[in-house]
Scaffold this motif. Structure first.
Motif, PDB file in Angstrom:
ATOM      1  N   ARG A 195       7.971   4.872  -3.970  1.00 24.24           N
ATOM      2  CA  ARG A 195       6.638   5.451  -3.805  1.00 24.24           C
ATOM      3  C   ARG A 195       5.593   4.374  -3.479  1.00 24.24           C
ATOM      4  NH1 ARG A 195       5.530  10.285  -4.122  1.00 24.24           N
ATOM      5  NH2 ARG A 195       7.510  10.780  -5.170  1.00 24.24           N
ATOM      6  N   GLN A 196       5.771   3.196  -4.051  1.00 20.65           N
ATOM      7  CA  GLN A 196       4.853   2.099  -3.725  1.00 20.65           C
ATOM      8  C   GLN A 196       4.944   1.748  -2.239  1.00 20.65           C
ATOM      9  OE1 GLN A 196       5.323  -1.314  -6.315  1.00 20.65           O
ATOM     10  NE2 GLN A 196       5.563  -0.006  -8.118  1.00 20.65           N
ATOM     11  N   GLU A 197       6.163   1.730  -1.703  1.00 20.93           N
ATOM     12  CA  GLU A 197       6.358   1.437  -0.278  1.00 20.93           C
ATOM     13  C   GLU A 197       5.777   2.559   0.574  1.00 20.93           C
ATOM     14  OE1 GLU A 197       8.217  -1.271   2.652  1.00 20.93           O
ATOM     15  OE2 GLU A 197       7.506  -1.405   0.573  1.00 20.93           O
ATOM     16  N   LEU A 198       5.934   3.795   0.114  1.00 18.98           N
ATOM     17  CA  LEU A 198       5.415   4.952   0.851  1.00 18.98           C
ATOM     18  C   LEU A 198       3.900   4.869   0.973  1.00 18.98           C
ATOM     19  CD1 LEU A 198       5.620   7.734   2.142  1.00 18.98           C
ATOM     20  CD2 LEU A 198       5.715   8.732  -0.152  1.00 18.98           C
ATOM     21  N   ILE A 199       3.242   4.514  -0.118  1.00 19.44           N
ATOM     22  CA  ILE A 199       1.783   4.390  -0.091  1.00 19.44           C
ATOM     23  C   ILE A 199       1.353   3.261   0.847  1.00 19.44           C
ATOM     24  CG2 ILE A 199      -0.241   3.782  -1.492  1.00 19.44           C
ATOM     25  CD1 ILE A 199       1.195   5.179  -3.859  1.00 19.44           C
ATOM     26  N   LYS A 200       2.106   2.179   0.842  1.00 17.05           N
ATOM     27  CA  LYS A 200       1.774   1.000   1.638  1.00 17.05           C
ATOM     28  C   LYS A 200       1.833   1.289   3.139  1.00 17.05           C
ATOM     29  CE  LYS A 200       3.264  -3.821   2.206  1.00 17.05           C
ATOM     30  NZ  LYS A 200       4.237  -4.853   1.729  1.00 17.05           N
ATOM     31  N   TYR A 201       2.821   2.115   3.546  1.00 19.02           N
ATOM     32  CA  TYR A 201       3.026   2.334   4.977  1.00 19.02           C
ATOM     33  C   TYR A 201       2.891   3.807   5.380  1.00 19.02           C
ATOM     34  CZ  TYR A 201       4.941  -2.407   5.143  1.00 19.02           C
ATOM     35  OH  TYR A 201       5.106  -3.771   5.074  1.00 19.02           O
ATOM     36  N   GLU A 202       2.166   4.597   4.588  1.00 19.90           N
ATOM     37  CA  GLU A 202       2.124   6.041   4.848  1.00 19.90           C
ATOM     38  C   GLU A 202       1.533   6.374   6.217  1.00 19.90           C
ATOM     39  OE1 GLU A 202      -0.218   8.054   1.960  1.00 19.90           O
ATOM     40  OE2 GLU A 202      -1.830   6.565   1.976  1.00 19.90           O
ATOM     41  N   ASP A 203       0.682   5.505   6.766  1.00 27.12           N
ATOM     42  CA  ASP A 203       0.110   5.774   8.083  1.00 27.12           C
ATOM     43  C   ASP A 203       1.170   5.737   9.183  1.00 27.12           C
ATOM     44  OD1 ASP A 203      -2.377   6.059   6.994  1.00 27.12           O
ATOM     45  OD2 ASP A 203      -3.025   3.996   7.428  1.00 27.12           O
ATOM     46  N   TYR A 204       2.244   5.023   8.955  1.00 27.48           N
ATOM     47  CA  TYR A 204       3.312   4.922   9.939  1.00 27.48           C
ATOM     48  C   TYR A 204       4.354   6.030   9.776  1.00 27.48           C
ATOM     49  CZ  TYR A 204       1.489   0.221  10.765  1.00 27.48           C
ATOM     50  OH  TYR A 204       0.679  -0.842  11.065  1.00 27.48           O
ATOM     51  N   PHE A 205       4.459   6.567   8.563  1.00 28.73           N
ATOM     52  CA  PHE A 205       5.533   7.522   8.280  1.00 28.73           C
ATOM     53  C   PHE A 205       5.170   8.948   8.635  1.00 28.73           C
ATOM     54  CE2 PHE A 205       6.858   4.533   4.605  1.00 28.73           C
ATOM     55  CZ  PHE A 205       7.407   3.652   5.510  1.00 28.73           C
ATOM     56  N   GLY A 206       3.899   9.260   8.743  1.00 27.42           N
ATOM     57  CA  GLY A 206       3.476  10.623   9.018  1.00 27.42           C
ATOM     58  C   GLY A 206       3.462  11.466   7.758  1.00 27.42           C
ATOM     59  N   SER A 207       3.149  12.729   7.935  1.00 25.68           N
ATOM     60  CA  SER A 207       3.082  13.645   6.780  1.00 25.68           C
ATOM     61  C   SER A 207       4.487  14.133   6.422  1.00 25.68           C
ATOM     62  CB  SER A 207       2.183  14.834   7.121  1.00 25.68           C
ATOM     63  OG  SER A 207       2.699  15.522   8.263  1.00 25.68           O
ATOM     64  N   GLN A 208       4.570  14.895   5.381  1.00 27.08           N
ATOM     65  CA  GLN A 208       5.816  15.514   4.933  1.00 27.08           C
ATOM     66  C   GLN A 208       6.932  14.485   4.708  1.00 27.08           C
ATOM     67  OE1 GLN A 208       6.714  18.532   7.829  1.00 27.08           O
ATOM     68  NE2 GLN A 208       5.148  19.925   7.053  1.00 27.08           N
ATOM     69  N   TYR A 215      15.384   3.512  18.940  1.00 32.23           N
ATOM     70  CA  TYR A 215      14.149   2.940  19.496  1.00 32.23           C
ATOM     71  C   TYR A 215      13.039   2.954  18.447  1.00 32.23           C
ATOM     72  CZ  TYR A 215      10.281   2.163  22.746  1.00 32.23           C
ATOM     73  OH  TYR A 215       9.165   1.650  23.388  1.00 32.23           O
ATOM     74  N   GLU A 216      12.945   4.059  17.699  1.00 33.25           N
ATOM     75  CA  GLU A 216      11.919   4.165  16.650  1.00 33.25           C
ATOM     76  C   GLU A 216      12.222   3.217  15.495  1.00 33.25           C
ATOM     77  OE1 GLU A 216       8.361   5.988  15.036  1.00 33.25           O
ATOM     78  OE2 GLU A 216       9.269   5.873  17.034  1.00 33.25           O
ATOM     79  N   VAL A 217      13.514   3.092  15.150  1.00 25.96           N
ATOM     80  CA  VAL A 217      13.906   2.184  14.073  1.00 25.96           C
ATOM     81  C   VAL A 217      13.510   0.750  14.413  1.00 25.96           C
ATOM     82  CG1 VAL A 217      15.948   1.093  13.014  1.00 25.96           C
ATOM     83  CG2 VAL A 217      15.748   3.583  13.074  1.00 25.96           C
ATOM     84  N   ARG A 235      11.197  -1.874  12.338  1.00 27.13           N
ATOM     85  CA  ARG A 235      11.715  -3.179  11.908  1.00 27.13           C
ATOM     86  C   ARG A 235      10.844  -4.324  12.414  1.00 27.13           C
ATOM     87  NH1 ARG A 235      18.215  -1.934  12.862  1.00 27.13           N
ATOM     88  NH2 ARG A 235      18.437  -0.575  11.019  1.00 27.13           N
ATOM     89  N   ASP A 236      10.222  -4.133  13.573  1.00 28.30           N
ATOM     90  CA  ASP A 236       9.283  -5.141  14.062  1.00 28.30           C
ATOM     91  C   ASP A 236       8.082  -5.274  13.139  1.00 28.30           C
ATOM     92  OD1 ASP A 236      10.845  -5.767  16.238  1.00 28.30           O
ATOM     93  OD2 ASP A 236       9.782  -4.431  17.627  1.00 28.30           O
ATOM     94  N   LEU A 237       7.821  -4.225  12.360  1.00 30.71           N
ATOM     95  CA  LEU A 237       6.726  -4.243  11.375  1.00 30.71           C
ATOM     96  C   LEU A 237       7.212  -4.673   9.996  1.00 30.71           C
ATOM     97  CD1 LEU A 237       5.004  -0.872  12.364  1.00 30.71           C
ATOM     98  CD2 LEU A 237       4.203  -3.189  12.904  1.00 30.71           C
ATOM     99  N   ASN A 238       8.472  -5.186   9.949  1.00 32.30           N
ATOM    100  CA  ASN A 238       9.098  -5.599   8.677  1.00 32.30           C
ATOM    101  C   ASN A 238       9.294  -4.431   7.718  1.00 32.30           C
ATOM    102  OD1 ASN A 238       9.376  -8.373   9.314  1.00 32.30           O
ATOM    103  ND2 ASN A 238       7.195  -8.690   8.854  1.00 32.30           N
ATOM    104  N   ILE A 239       9.474  -3.246   8.293  1.00 34.62           N
ATOM    105  CA  ILE A 239       9.799  -2.063   7.495  1.00 34.62           C
ATOM    106  C   ILE A 239      11.310  -1.811   7.614  1.00 34.62           C
ATOM    107  CG2 ILE A 239       9.442   0.422   7.234  1.00 34.62           C
ATOM    108  CD1 ILE A 239       6.655   0.030   8.440  1.00 34.62           C
TER     109      ILE A 239
END
Length: 552
Positions: A151-164, A116-118, A122-126
């Protein structure tokens, strides 16, 4: 014949200890590396009615079901997106997908919750997918070529990925399952020991490429090689072994003897590939195994009717070696390998006489011998002489000396076949003639190729005649002017060509004339066939070939 029978029911569950190792009978599982149907060594196509994916904990425990009829397993590596399909790239700089990933902090205890989370990502093109770690499901992102891209992708979507979050590099140990559109269904480390079974629990058959296999499929990885493993009950494994090792059309008692020999081999060689993550392979290195597609009703019957029975010597499992044909006498173990094994003694074996491998010949030139030596890391220069140095009491060659312009090499026992070719030198039960020594072939015998029998037949030349349109004629094989024709359609000239190509020892050539096929130790399969046809039981067959051993 006196038998010491163990009750079948007890035998099915009985375990015993041999040399400190615990083995079990037919209900135990064996891991067999599947090599023969694979087309590529880094990816494989799987199909079934649907799949269950699970972990092994004293048996299969399903963790999710998949409706997909087709899956692809591949190593986590660098791939190019050529022709719409992922293909492993030989050049990292031409790859479009790689083994660097973002590990998010999102953890779930069921696949459906993680999926469900995946789908949300994917709806966000991630490019998100599920990673399984000891039954816990994590959300990972991306198939990046290097850490910088991740790392570039991580910075771009870090708000969605959470910490750690972490960047996961290339450990050369991950495997992924994808659907037909290359969408990752699950990724896992080879140490996770995840297993696939068919969703049809009544008869679990999974196709690996075009070949079907019972029970379970699991995976391992060695560098850039994907290892596909069939985890299968020994009983089901034997179903796929016996018809590959012996023709299913042979008499039932011979098939039963083969079933026992194959079972013994399985039990005693369970650790043959243990360091590679499985027990046995499906090639002649272990036993040829063809899976579900090779099964036959008669060989399955032979396996079933010998369930719970093994061949033993002094209450220990016999190492039941077998071979195609002995040529008339089997061999002692120490004359083929190194150790003396009391139940592997050479015995008279007239039962093997008359088989298609009763006798054979092989002609090889000096140049060809040298080439084979070089292929095997040996070189004695130009060949000047070959001699049989010693033979066993059963007639097989123990030492073959090859002398050349750069030195001398003595090939010993099975090394002779390994160097000169096991399909050429079919056994070490041979004699040899060099440049006509020991008498001229033409002055003593002729060798006629029979198309009916598919082999060369030896015939004395003395007073030999053939029937032609001109009547009976003395056979003169040095001339083809008469155009004499045999009933199988070969002219004298054609016969001469067959002789020259297959049997005549011309200048610089060596003729090996042998008997039987294989190492000659233990059971002769063609001998077992003849014994069964003569009315011997499988117990009598086995106890003939394995001295002092008993079926129990």
């Amino acid at each position: 014949m006196k038998r010491n029978l163990l009750p079948i029911v007890l035998a099915l569950f009985l375990s015993f200890t041999l040399s400190g190792k615990v083995f079990a009978y037919e209900n135990d599982y064996v891991k067999v590396a599947i090599k023969s149907p694979l087309k590529l060594n880094y990816t494989v196509n799987l199909s079934s009615d649907g799949f269950q994916l699970g972990i092994w904990d004293n048996g299969f425990n399903s963790i999710l079901s998949l409706d997909d009829k087709n899956l692809v397993a591949r190593i986590d590596s660098y791939y190019g997106n050529a022709y719409g399909n992922y293909q492993k790239s030989n050049d990292i700089f031409t790859a479009t997908h790689g083994p660097f990933h973002i590990k998010t902090n999102k953890i779930f205890f069921s696949y459906d919750e993680a999926l469900y989370e995946v789908k949300y990502f994917r709806d966000l093109n991630i490019d998100a997918f599920i990673y399984c770690d000891q039954g816990i499901f994590e959300i990972w992102v991306g198939q990046f070529l290097n850490e910088s891209m991740a790392r570039q992708e991580l910075i771009k979507y870090e708000d969605y990925f959470g910490s750690q979050t972490d960047i996961i590099g290339e450990p050369n140990s991950r495997i992924m399952l994808t659907d037909e559109s290359n969408q990752i269904i699950l990724m896992f480390d080879k140490s996770q020991s995840l297993y696939l079974s068919s969703i049809n629990t009544d008869k679990s058959i999974i196709k690996v490429e075009d070949a079907g296999y019972r029970d379970y499929i699991t995976f391992s990885r060695k560098g850039d090689e994907l290892i596909v493993i069939n985890n299968i009950k020994i009983q089901n494994y034997l179903y796929g072994v016996v018809p590959k090792e012996m023709s299913a059309s042979w008499a039932l008692e011979a098939l039963k003897a083969q079933a026992i020999a194959a079972k013994n081999y399985t039990l005693i060689n369970m650790n043959k590939h243990i360091n590679e993550g499985y027990n046995l392979c499906d090639t002649t290195h272990c036993q040829v195994y063809g899976g579900y597609n090779s099964e036959n009703i008669m060989t399955n019957r032979a396996v079933d009717e010998t369930a719970g029975r093994v061949l033993m010597y002094n209450n220990e499992i016999v190492e039941a070696y077998y071979h195609s044909s002995s040529g008339g006498r089997t061999e002692n173990s120490e004359n083929v390998w190194s150790g003396v094994i009391p139940y592997l003694r050479g015995v008279e074996d007239d039962f093997s006489l008359g088989s298609p491998y009763d006798s054979w010949q092989f002609v090889i030139s000096e140049d060809e011998i040298r080439a084979k030596f070089i292929e095997n890391g040996l070189d004695v220069g130009n060949i000047t002489d070959i001699q049989v140095v010693s033979t066993s009491e059963n007639g097989r060659v123990i030492e073959l000396m090859i002398r050349g312009t750069m030195g001398t090499q003595v090939l010993k026992k099975e090394q002779i076949r390994q160097v000169l070719g096991a399909s050429n030198i079919k056994s070490t039960f041979f004699e040899m003639k060099i440049n006509g020594e020991g008498g001229s072939f033409l002055s003593q015998d002729i060798y006629i190729y029979s198309t009916n029998e598919g082999r060369v037949i030896k015939q004395s030349i003395d007073n030999a005649t053939v029937l032609s349109s001109e009547g009976l004629n003395v056979l003169d094989i040095t001339s083809s002017s008469k155009g004499i024709t045999l009933t199988d359609g070969l002219s004298t000239k054609e016969i001469i060509n067959k002789i020259e190509n297959n049997t005549i020892n011309s200048e610089g050539k060596y003729v090996f004339m042998g008997k039987g096929w294989g190492h000659g130790v233990g059971m002769s399969q063609w001998g077992a066939k003849k014994m069964a046809e003569l009315g011997y039981s499988y117990e009598q067959i086995l106890e003939h070939y394995y001295t002092g051993a008993k079926v129990k």
